[in-house]
Design a protein around this motif. Structure first.
Motif, PDB file in Angstrom:
ATOM      1  N   PHE A  10       0.562 -18.630 -24.621  1.00 44.05           N
ATOM      2  CA  PHE A  10       1.359 -17.628 -25.177  1.00 44.05           C
ATOM      3  C   PHE A  10       0.875 -16.678 -24.936  1.00 44.05           C
ATOM      4  CE2 PHE A  10       2.216 -14.095 -28.323  1.00 44.05           C
ATOM      5  CZ  PHE A  10       3.829 -14.102 -27.721  1.00 44.05           C
ATOM      6  N   ILE A  11      -0.151 -15.752 -24.805  1.00 42.66           N
ATOM      7  CA  ILE A  11      -0.279 -14.711 -24.391  1.00 42.66           C
ATOM      8  C   ILE A  11      -0.311 -14.796 -22.434  1.00 42.66           C
ATOM      9  CG2 ILE A  11      -2.828 -13.379 -23.350  1.00 42.66           C
ATOM     10  CD1 ILE A  11      -4.379 -14.753 -25.741  1.00 42.66           C
ATOM     11  N   GLY A  12      -0.657 -15.575 -21.963  1.00 43.54           N
ATOM     12  CA  GLY A  12       0.216 -15.714 -20.228  1.00 43.54           C
ATOM     13  C   GLY A  12       1.693 -15.163 -20.449  1.00 43.54           C
ATOM     14  N   ARG A  13       2.345 -16.209 -21.240  1.00 44.37           N
ATOM     15  CA  ARG A  13       4.107 -15.906 -21.443  1.00 44.37           C
ATOM     16  C   ARG A  13       4.216 -14.230 -21.726  1.00 44.37           C
ATOM     17  NH1 ARG A  13       6.387 -19.795 -25.382  1.00 44.37           N
ATOM     18  NH2 ARG A  13       8.246 -18.807 -24.843  1.00 44.37           N
ATOM     19  N   SER A  14       3.811 -13.996 -22.192  1.00 44.41           N
ATOM     20  CA  SER A  14       4.339 -12.711 -23.355  1.00 44.41           C
ATOM     21  C   SER A  14       4.268 -11.819 -22.160  1.00 44.41           C
ATOM     22  CB  SER A  14       3.438 -12.316 -24.681  1.00 44.41           C
ATOM     23  OG  SER A  14       3.541 -10.745 -24.558  1.00 44.41           O
ATOM     24  N   GLU A  15       2.952 -11.633 -21.408  1.00 44.95           N
ATOM     25  CA  GLU A  15       2.075 -11.004 -20.131  1.00 44.95           C
ATOM     26  C   GLU A  15       2.959 -10.660 -19.328  1.00 44.95           C
ATOM     27  OE1 GLU A  15      -1.607 -11.581 -19.347  1.00 44.95           O
ATOM     28  OE2 GLU A  15      -2.485 -10.321 -20.651  1.00 44.95           O
ATOM     29  N   ASN A  16       3.886 -11.799 -18.640  1.00 45.92           N
ATOM     30  CA  ASN A  16       4.433 -12.680 -18.129  1.00 45.92           C
ATOM     31  C   ASN A  16       6.447 -12.157 -18.071  1.00 45.92           C
ATOM     32  OD1 ASN A  16       2.956 -13.619 -15.234  1.00 45.92           O
ATOM     33  ND2 ASN A  16       3.245 -15.392 -16.547  1.00 45.92           N
ATOM     34  N   CYS A  17       6.377 -12.434 -18.921  1.00 46.84           N
ATOM     35  CA  CYS A  17       7.816 -11.359 -19.882  1.00 46.84           C
ATOM     36  C   CYS A  17       8.205  -9.908 -19.724  1.00 46.84           C
ATOM     37  CB  CYS A  17       8.194 -12.014 -21.123  1.00 46.84           C
ATOM     38  SG  CYS A  17       8.162 -14.169 -21.410  1.00 46.84           S
ATOM     39  N   LEU A  18       7.017  -9.710 -20.484  1.00 48.23           N
ATOM     40  CA  LEU A  18       6.552  -8.385 -20.558  1.00 48.23           C
ATOM     41  C   LEU A  18       6.725  -7.606 -19.071  1.00 48.23           C
ATOM     42  CD1 LEU A  18       6.109  -5.068 -21.865  1.00 48.23           C
ATOM     43  CD2 LEU A  18       3.541  -5.939 -21.201  1.00 48.23           C
ATOM     44  N   HIS A  19       6.330  -8.077 -17.707  1.00 43.18           N
ATOM     45  CA  HIS A  19       5.941  -7.474 -16.235  1.00 43.18           C
ATOM     46  C   HIS A  19       7.413  -7.773 -15.867  1.00 43.18           C
ATOM     47  CE1 HIS A  19       5.461  -7.675 -11.922  1.00 43.18           C
ATOM     48  NE2 HIS A  19       6.152  -8.734 -12.230  1.00 43.18           N
ATOM     49  N   PHE A  20       8.297  -9.284 -16.080  1.00 48.32           N
ATOM     50  CA  PHE A  20       9.661  -8.874 -15.783  1.00 48.32           C
ATOM     51  C   PHE A  20      10.762  -8.441 -16.642  1.00 48.32           C
ATOM     52  CE2 PHE A  20       7.914 -12.622 -13.687  1.00 48.32           C
ATOM     53  CZ  PHE A  20       8.463 -13.201 -12.486  1.00 48.32           C
ATOM     54  N   ALA A  21      10.669  -7.794 -17.487  1.00 48.32           N
ATOM     55  CA  ALA A  21      11.449  -6.782 -18.338  1.00 48.32           C
ATOM     56  C   ALA A  21      11.315  -5.746 -17.869  1.00 48.32           C
ATOM     57  CB  ALA A  21      11.199  -7.030 -20.080  1.00 48.32           C
ATOM     58  N   GLY A  22      10.251  -5.494 -17.553  1.00 50.48           N
ATOM     59  CA  GLY A  22       9.932  -3.949 -16.368  1.00 50.48           C
ATOM     60  C   GLY A  22      10.933  -4.167 -15.191  1.00 50.48           C
ATOM     61  N   GLU A  23      10.704  -4.948 -14.449  1.00 48.82           N
ATOM     62  CA  GLU A  23      11.395  -4.931 -13.592  1.00 48.82           C
ATOM     63  C   GLU A  23      13.206  -5.325 -13.388  1.00 48.82           C
ATOM     64  OE1 GLU A  23      10.261  -7.240 -10.439  1.00 48.82           O
ATOM     65  OE2 GLU A  23       8.117  -6.477 -10.465  1.00 48.82           O
ATOM     66  N   PHE A  24      13.394  -5.206 -14.958  1.00 50.93           N
ATOM     67  CA  PHE A  24      14.840  -5.352 -14.870  1.00 50.93           C
ATOM     68  C   PHE A  24      15.901  -4.554 -14.941  1.00 50.93           C
ATOM     69  CE2 PHE A  24      18.816  -6.182 -17.600  1.00 50.93           C
ATOM     70  CZ  PHE A  24      18.916  -7.587 -16.759  1.00 50.93           C
ATOM     71  N   GLY A  25      16.903  -3.970 -13.866  1.00 54.12           N
ATOM     72  CA  GLY A  25      17.513  -2.528 -13.876  1.00 54.12           C
ATOM     73  C   GLY A  25      18.721  -2.613 -14.787  1.00 54.12           C
TER      74      GLY A  25
ATOM     75  N   CYS B 268      11.301 -16.806 -22.029  1.00 53.89           N
ATOM     76  CA  CYS B 268      10.827 -15.176 -22.768  1.00 53.89           C
ATOM     77  C   CYS B 268      11.018 -14.938 -24.241  1.00 53.89           C
ATOM     78  CB  CYS B 268      11.428 -14.061 -21.881  1.00 53.89           C
ATOM     79  SG  CYS B 268      10.184 -13.794 -20.949  1.00 53.89           S
ATOM     80  N   ASN B 269      13.210 -15.632 -24.125  1.00 51.18           N
ATOM     81  CA  ASN B 269      13.591 -15.865 -25.834  1.00 51.18           C
ATOM     82  C   ASN B 269      13.173 -16.169 -26.915  1.00 51.18           C
ATOM     83  OD1 ASN B 269      15.913 -13.635 -24.217  1.00 51.18           O
ATOM     84  ND2 ASN B 269      16.808 -15.086 -23.830  1.00 51.18           N
ATOM     85  N   SER B 270      12.349 -17.377 -26.585  1.00 50.25           N
ATOM     86  CA  SER B 270      11.357 -17.730 -27.760  1.00 50.25           C
ATOM     87  C   SER B 270      10.039 -17.262 -28.057  1.00 50.25           C
ATOM     88  CB  SER B 270      11.353 -19.530 -26.783  1.00 50.25           C
ATOM     89  OG  SER B 270       9.946 -19.754 -26.433  1.00 50.25           O
ATOM     90  N   LEU B 271      10.170 -16.778 -27.150  1.00 49.40           N
ATOM     91  CA  LEU B 271       8.558 -15.772 -27.965  1.00 49.40           C
ATOM     92  C   LEU B 271       8.415 -15.421 -28.865  1.00 49.40           C
ATOM     93  CD1 LEU B 271       7.833 -13.089 -24.633  1.00 49.40           C
ATOM     94  CD2 LEU B 271       6.593 -15.193 -25.353  1.00 49.40           C
ATOM     95  N   PRO B 272       9.387 -15.074 -29.944  1.00 45.21           N
ATOM     96  CA  PRO B 272       9.013 -14.645 -31.199  1.00 45.21           C
ATOM     97  C   PRO B 272       9.143 -15.522 -32.234  1.00 45.21           C
ATOM     98  CG  PRO B 272      11.174 -13.450 -30.670  1.00 45.21           C
ATOM     99  CD  PRO B 272      10.591 -14.406 -29.103  1.00 45.21           C
ATOM    100  N   ALA B 273       9.979 -16.901 -31.892  1.00 45.41           N
ATOM    101  CA  ALA B 273       9.478 -18.148 -32.604  1.00 45.41           C
ATOM    102  C   ALA B 273       8.270 -19.002 -32.894  1.00 45.41           C
ATOM    103  CB  ALA B 273      10.176 -19.160 -32.274  1.00 45.41           C
ATOM    104  N   ALA B 274       7.490 -18.843 -31.416  1.00 39.55           N
ATOM    105  CA  ALA B 274       6.758 -19.322 -31.181  1.00 39.55           C
ATOM    106  C   ALA B 274       5.226 -18.247 -31.551  1.00 39.55           C
ATOM    107  CB  ALA B 274       6.463 -19.094 -29.529  1.00 39.55           C
ATOM    108  N   LEU B 275       5.275 -17.284 -31.656  1.00 40.98           N
ATOM    109  CA  LEU B 275       4.731 -16.353 -32.631  1.00 40.98           C
ATOM    110  C   LEU B 275       4.503 -16.710 -33.670  1.00 40.98           C
ATOM    111  CD1 LEU B 275       1.993 -14.312 -32.302  1.00 40.98           C
ATOM    112  CD2 LEU B 275       3.697 -12.422 -32.191  1.00 40.98           C
ATOM    113  N   ARG B 276       5.214 -16.920 -34.629  1.00 40.62           N
ATOM    114  CA  ARG B 276       5.745 -17.568 -35.680  1.00 40.62           C
ATOM    115  C   ARG B 276       4.668 -18.414 -36.336  1.00 40.62           C
ATOM    116  NH1 ARG B 276      10.750 -15.276 -35.296  1.00 40.62           N
ATOM    117  NH2 ARG B 276      11.297 -17.037 -35.494  1.00 40.62           N
ATOM    118  N   ALA B 277       5.145 -19.868 -34.792  1.00 43.44           N
ATOM    119  CA  ALA B 277       4.135 -20.954 -35.234  1.00 43.44           C
ATOM    120  C   ALA B 277       3.435 -20.674 -34.621  1.00 43.44           C
ATOM    121  CB  ALA B 277       4.379 -22.329 -34.021  1.00 43.44           C
ATOM    122  N   LEU B 278       2.352 -19.989 -34.348  1.00 42.73           N
ATOM    123  CA  LEU B 278       1.257 -20.001 -33.502  1.00 42.73           C
ATOM    124  C   LEU B 278       0.495 -19.221 -34.507  1.00 42.73           C
ATOM    125  CD1 LEU B 278       0.925 -18.875 -30.185  1.00 42.73           C
ATOM    126  CD2 LEU B 278       0.439 -21.091 -31.390  1.00 42.73           C
TER     127      LEU B 278
END
Length: 105
Positions: A31-46, A65-75
């Motif tokens: 999850f931590i890795g996915r979140s970090e990567n999603c944050l990276h790509f979100a910063g690249e979206f123009g 990335c859209n499933s991060l909130p549900a994944a975080l709740r589950a964890l």
């Protein structure tokens, strides 16, 4: 080896993005890795509909990335009795993004 230990910042100086995959249960480390990567790509979206935006969207879809909130709740539920994991997961906002990245409410 001693230099590596001395060069490591103290825990209090580490970023919320820092993690040690061997320390956290595998689902938490993933999850931590996915979140970090999603944050990276979100910063690249123009937001201009460019081919680069399409590429960024594809990468974010692959990362789910859209499933991060549900994944975080589950964890948070799964590891609610594990204080170190609970504290680590508290470093993420409800959208699954690291707190302190500028988009927090």
């Amino acid at each position: 080896i001693l230099l590596t230990v001395l060069a490591a910042p103290p825990a209090s100086a580490r970023s919320p993005l820092d993690h040690a995959p061997t320390r956290w249960p595998e689902p938490v480390a993933q999850f931590i890795g996915r979140s970090e990567n999603c944050l990276h790509f979100a910063g690249e979206f123009g937001g201009d509909g460019s081919p680069r935006d399409a590429e960024v969207n594809r990468e974010m879809d692959k990362l789910r990335c859209n499933s991060l909130p549900a994944a975080l709740r589950a964890l948070r539920e799964r590891y609610r009795s594990d204080a170190p994991v609970t504290a680590r997961l508290a470093a993420f906002d409800d959208d699954g993004m690291p707190k302190g990245t500028g988009d927090d409410d």
